[in-house]
Write a protein that holds these residues in place. Structure first.
Motif, short mmCIF file in Angstrom:
data_model
loop_
_atom_site.label_atom_id
_atom_site.label_comp_id
_atom_site.label_asym_id
_atom_site.label_seq_id
_atom_site.Cartn_x
_atom_site.Cartn_y
_atom_site.Cartn_z
N UNK A 60 0.80 -1.09 0.03
CA UNK A 60 0.00 -0.03 -0.04
C UNK A 60 0.66 1.06 -0.07
N UNK A 61 0.46 2.30 -0.56
CA UNK A 61 1.12 3.49 -0.84
C UNK A 61 1.35 4.14 0.55
N UNK A 62 0.89 5.37 0.85
CA UNK A 62 0.97 5.75 2.41
C UNK A 62 -0.06 5.37 3.01
N UNK A 63 0.32 4.83 4.54
CA UNK A 63 -0.65 4.46 5.53
C UNK A 63 -0.88 5.75 6.39
N UNK A 64 -2.07 6.05 6.57
CA UNK A 64 -2.49 6.94 7.54
C UNK A 64 -3.10 6.24 8.74
N UNK A 70 8.70 3.67 10.52
CA UNK A 70 8.41 2.90 9.17
C UNK A 70 8.13 3.97 7.94
N UNK A 71 8.83 3.78 7.02
CA UNK A 71 8.56 4.62 5.73
C UNK A 71 7.28 4.50 5.12
N UNK A 72 6.52 5.74 4.84
CA UNK A 72 5.27 5.53 4.22
C UNK A 72 4.30 5.39 5.23
N UNK A 73 4.48 5.71 6.74
CA UNK A 73 3.18 5.68 7.57
C UNK A 73 3.20 6.98 8.21
N UNK A 74 1.94 7.48 8.47
CA UNK A 74 1.95 8.59 9.15
C UNK A 74 0.80 8.20 10.29
N UNK A 75 1.15 8.55 11.57
CA UNK A 75 0.26 8.46 12.78
C UNK A 75 -0.11 9.91 13.12
N UNK A 76 -1.74 10.05 12.90
CA UNK A 76 -2.06 11.29 13.29
C UNK A 76 -2.90 11.43 14.39
N UNK A 77 -2.50 12.20 15.30
CA UNK A 77 -3.22 12.19 16.74
C UNK A 77 -4.44 13.02 16.68
N UNK A 78 -5.63 12.41 16.36
CA UNK A 78 -7.04 13.38 16.26
C UNK A 78 -7.81 12.17 15.58
N UNK A 79 -9.18 12.81 15.31
CA UNK A 79 -10.18 12.23 15.00
C UNK A 79 -10.18 12.38 13.19
N UNK A 80 -10.99 11.54 12.76
CA UNK A 80 -11.03 11.85 10.99
C UNK A 80 -11.53 12.98 10.71
#
Length: 193
Positions: free
Chosen positions: A8-12, A31-41
């Motif tokens: 998979x490309x970028x994983x959020x 990990x490359x290509x992974x973003x962890x976002x703190x918050x809601x959708x």
């Protein structure tokens, strides 16, 4: 991890709970290509803007949201036109019990109710089927009929998840059951204008 292994490309990964965010960052932060976002959708939508993702995978989340329809609207807005939503939620309101309350479930879904909400928020439903027939029977007996406490149910769930569920899932991938503990929905984002 499976999605990353499949290219998979970028994983959020979105998560509003700071403690869980810390765990996600510890596991995936480097990990490359992974973003962890703190918050809601909705917060991610505000940050990135409409039409900014290709797919959304939501497993056992929507039932915790008080205004699930607003969450589905945010998912629709976040998806590019033609984007895919894969949704897995608890099914059958008659199965709702103490364990559901304990883990913060607002509801269990009827198939017709979930279809109506998806269509109303701009999705074309491609797949909407029950899953986990054996689990539904066990849940009904343990939780609703015998009144087992959530702690006792959890120990049985661990065994079920490791041993029984993989076999049942393989069968249900071929033949969808007429009833189940969960609903699997695959839907496509369509233009609502």
């Amino acid at each position: 991890t499976l999605l990353l292994a499949r290219g998979v490309g970028t994983l959020v990964l979105t998560e509003p709970d700071p403690r869980l965010v810390a765990g996600l960052r510890a596991t995936f932060g480097a990990r490359e290509g992974v973003e962890v976002f703190e918050g809601t959708l909705e917060g991610y939508l505000e940050k990135r803007g409409p039409g900014s993702v290709d797919s959304i995978l939501s497993s056992n989340v929507l039932e915790h949201i008080v205004d699930d329809q607003a969450c589905l609207l945010a998912m629709h807005a976040l998806l590019r036109p033609g984007g895919t939503l894969a949704l897995y939620v608890p099914a059958r309101p008659e199965l709702y019990g103490e364990h559901d309350r304990e883990v913060g479930h607002q509801r269990r879904y009827r198939r017709s109710e979930l279809r109506k909400k998806l269509v109303a928020t701009g999705f074309e439903v491609r797949t909407l089927e029950y899953r986990n027939l054996v689990g539904a029977i066990g849940w009904l007996v343990m939780s609703r009929i015998l009144g087992q406490k959530p702690g006792l149910i959890r120990s049985g769930v661990r065994f079920y998840d490791r041993v029984v569920f993989p076999v049942c899932r393989a069968i249900e991938d071929v033949v969808a059951p007429p009833y189940g503990q969960n609903l699997l929905a695959i839907a496509r984002s369509v233009d609502r204008t």
